[in-house]
Motif scaffolding. Structure first.
Motif, short mmCIF file in Angstrom:
data_model
loop_
_atom_site.label_atom_id
_atom_site.label_comp_id
_atom_site.label_asym_id
_atom_site.label_seq_id
_atom_site.Cartn_x
_atom_site.Cartn_y
_atom_site.Cartn_z
N SER A 13 0.84 -1.21 0.00
CA SER A 13 0.00 0.00 0.00
C SER A 13 0.87 1.26 0.00
O SER A 13 0.57 2.24 -0.69
N SER A 14 1.96 1.23 0.77
CA SER A 14 2.86 2.39 0.82
C SER A 14 3.53 2.60 -0.54
O SER A 14 3.63 3.73 -1.03
N VAL A 15 4.01 1.49 -1.11
CA VAL A 15 4.68 1.57 -2.41
C VAL A 15 3.68 2.07 -3.46
O VAL A 15 3.98 2.98 -4.24
N ALA A 16 2.48 1.50 -3.48
CA ALA A 16 1.49 1.89 -4.49
C ALA A 16 1.15 3.38 -4.35
O ALA A 16 1.07 4.11 -5.35
N TYR A 17 1.00 3.85 -3.11
CA TYR A 17 0.66 5.26 -2.87
C TYR A 17 1.76 6.18 -3.42
O TYR A 17 1.49 7.14 -4.15
N GLU A 18 3.00 5.86 -3.07
CA GLU A 18 4.11 6.76 -3.46
C GLU A 18 4.39 6.67 -4.96
O GLU A 18 4.75 7.68 -5.58
N VAL A 19 4.25 5.48 -5.53
CA VAL A 19 4.50 5.32 -6.97
C VAL A 19 3.42 6.08 -7.75
O VAL A 19 3.69 6.74 -8.75
N ALA A 20 2.17 6.01 -7.28
CA ALA A 20 1.09 6.76 -7.94
C ALA A 20 1.33 8.26 -7.79
O ALA A 20 1.16 9.04 -8.73
N LYS A 21 1.78 8.66 -6.58
CA LYS A 21 2.06 10.08 -6.34
C LYS A 21 3.18 10.59 -7.26
O LYS A 21 3.17 11.75 -7.70
N ALA A 22 4.11 9.69 -7.58
CA ALA A 22 5.22 10.08 -8.45
C ALA A 22 4.80 10.15 -9.92
O ALA A 22 5.61 10.48 -10.78
N GLY A 23 3.56 9.81 -10.21
CA GLY A 23 3.05 10.02 -11.58
C GLY A 23 2.78 8.76 -12.37
O GLY A 23 2.35 8.84 -13.52
N ALA A 24 3.02 7.58 -11.78
CA ALA A 24 2.78 6.35 -12.54
C ALA A 24 1.31 5.96 -12.48
O ALA A 24 0.58 6.36 -11.57
N GLN A 25 0.93 5.16 -13.47
CA GLN A 25 -0.44 4.61 -13.47
C GLN A 25 -0.36 3.25 -12.77
O GLN A 25 0.27 2.32 -13.29
N VAL A 26 -0.95 3.16 -11.59
CA VAL A 26 -0.69 1.99 -10.73
C VAL A 26 -1.91 1.08 -10.64
O VAL A 26 -3.03 1.52 -10.43
N THR A 27 -1.63 -0.23 -10.77
CA THR A 27 -2.64 -1.26 -10.50
C THR A 27 -2.10 -2.13 -9.36
O THR A 27 -0.97 -2.61 -9.43
#
Ligand SMILES: Cc1cc2nc3c(=O)[nH]c(=O)nc-3n(C[C@H](O)[C@H](O)[C@H](O)COP(=O)(O)OP(=O)(O)OC[C@H]3O[C@@H](n4cnc5c(N)ncnc54)[C@H](O)[C@@H]3O)c2cc1C
Length: 376
Positions: A13-27
């Motif tokens: 959840s932490s990784v997904a949150y930060e990766v999405a915040k960095a601009g990636a499209q996350v699934t």
């Protein structure tokens, strides 16, 4: 950039949150429910005390600071309680090691206060001082605890609302498609394919199960047992750690109880009886310190696997030989997760290598076949 995060515990959840915040499209693909693994039954103490070597201590301290930052980012963090924690050992033969550790922690810049018994009584009037006796008492003001299920729910909700992150629960990943040394997609049990530019494995203790196409991480995970009392009329606010006993409040008056010696009685994941032997051992221990807890007060007892990479340290980085495939697995994951999320996002999305993770790369477990894995 399309990123698939496998596993939605506190790390995923932490990784997904930060990766999405960095601009990636996350699934996010989660085999069960959100935070239904170790994160759902963790003592969840945010701390770095006694953690060695120094690089691992520093990673834990970075996690503690990142919890504060994240709380500020959300304005209100209903999952985080930075109340400090208390520690004492009843046997005089343990006092030298306690002092040595406290001295080392102070030297490394960690908050450590030796407090008197009267101060302890002011802080926590319900701790029976006869259980403390003449033991020196340490107070660690920077420590606290987290409700990892709430944490995960809030981060995933925020990432869905702000950055359109997608979460699929009860959708386990079975394989990773690797073409010419590059991870291209994951496949789930029902055959659905999710194409990705980067895949991040956050499966905790399941990281040692082979996903077809990619190597597993050797794990030394073990069973953890936690007891949860009924709501009791005790005003304990801070967790305490003494001898072989860890206790903290767990909301609505419940206490969470852990004893390492009880963990070692349970070799596999199994449903334990709140009136059984393990529960009695936990309750007996806590009743010596908080006498208002009654013998029939155990509400539930849970077991889960504690994810521990083979050498007990964090494992985070690109997997050698498979470009675009990253692993983030760790013990002390509750403490480290918010920092790890940021560091992984920096490495995966922004391409910045994190010095703080240099001692914790997967290549210490996995020999490179085709050169190092890397950002696609
Ligand atoms: C009893 C106990 C006490 C602990 N105490 C502390 C503590 O005091 N402080 C601390 O910092 N840490 C503590 N820990 C450790 C901490 O809880 C873990 O390090 C942390 O929860 C790990 O989070 P995670 O997201 O990596 O793993 P998990 O929460 O286990 O999440 C992994 C997720 O991956 C999913 N998954 C697995 N395989 C697949 C697949 N193929 N496809 C899709 N999804 C998959 C699982 O369903 C699971 O939800 C404790 C652990 C235990 C058990």
């Amino acid at each position: 950039m399309r990123v698939v995060v496998v596993g939605a515990g506190i790390v995923g959840s932490s990784v997904a949150y930060e990766v999405a915040k960095a601009g990636a499209q996350v699934t996010v693909l989660e085999a069960g429910k959100i935070a239904g693994g170790a994160s759902g039954a963790s003592f969840a103490w945010t701390n770095a005390t006694g953690k060695r070597p120094h690089a691992y201590f520093a990673l834990n301290v970075a996690g503690m600071r990142a919890h504060l930052d994240l709380s500020r980012e959300f304005g209100n963090a209903p999952w985080f309680k930075q109340t400090g924690s208390l520690e004492w050992y009843s046997r005089p033969e343990d006092w030298a090691a306690q002092r040595e550790n406290a001295d080392q922690m102070m030297e490394w810049g960690y908050g450590v206060e030796w407090i008197s018994k009267s101060r302890l009584k002011e802080l926590e009037p319900e701790i029976d001082l006869s259980a403390v006796n003449d033991s020196p008492v340490v107070y660690y003001p920077e420590e606290g605890w987290v409700d990892p299920v709430l944490y995960s729910a809030w981060l995933l909700r925020a990432a869905r609302e702000k950055w359109n992150l997608a979460v699929h629960t009860f959708e386990g990943v079975t394989s990773v498609d690797v073409v010419n040394g590059k991870a291209k997609a994951v496949r789930t049990a029902d055959g659905t394919v999710y194409a990705a530019d980067a895949i991040i494995n956050c499966t905790g203790s399941w990281a040692d199960r082979l996903l077809d196409g990619v190597p597993a991480i050797p794990m030394a995970s073990n069973v953890g047992v936690l007891g949860f009392t009924l709501p009791v009329a005790a005003t304990l606010q801070r967790q305490f750690h003494m001898d072989d006993l860890d206790v903290r409040p767990d909301g609505a008056g419940r206490l969470m109880i852990h004893k390492i010696s009880v963990d070692s009685l349970v070799c596999e994941l199994t449903a334990l009886d709140p009136k059984g032997n393990e529960a009695a051992l936990l309750l007996d221990a806590v009743r010596k310190v908080i006498p208002s807890v009654q013998v029939q007060d155990m509400e539930s007892i849970r077991t889960t696997m504690r994810p521990i990479p083979g050498d007990n340290l964090t494992c985070s980085g690109w997997v050698p030989g498979i470009s675009g495939y990253y692993v983030a697995v760790t013990h002390s994951g509750v403490t480290i997760a918010p920092y790890l999320g940021k560091a992984v996002a920096d490495e995966v999305v922004r391409g910045h290598v994190h010095e703080s993770l240099q001692d914790f790369r997967p290549d210490r477990f996995l020999a490179a076949k085709n050169g190092m894995g890397e950002r696609s």
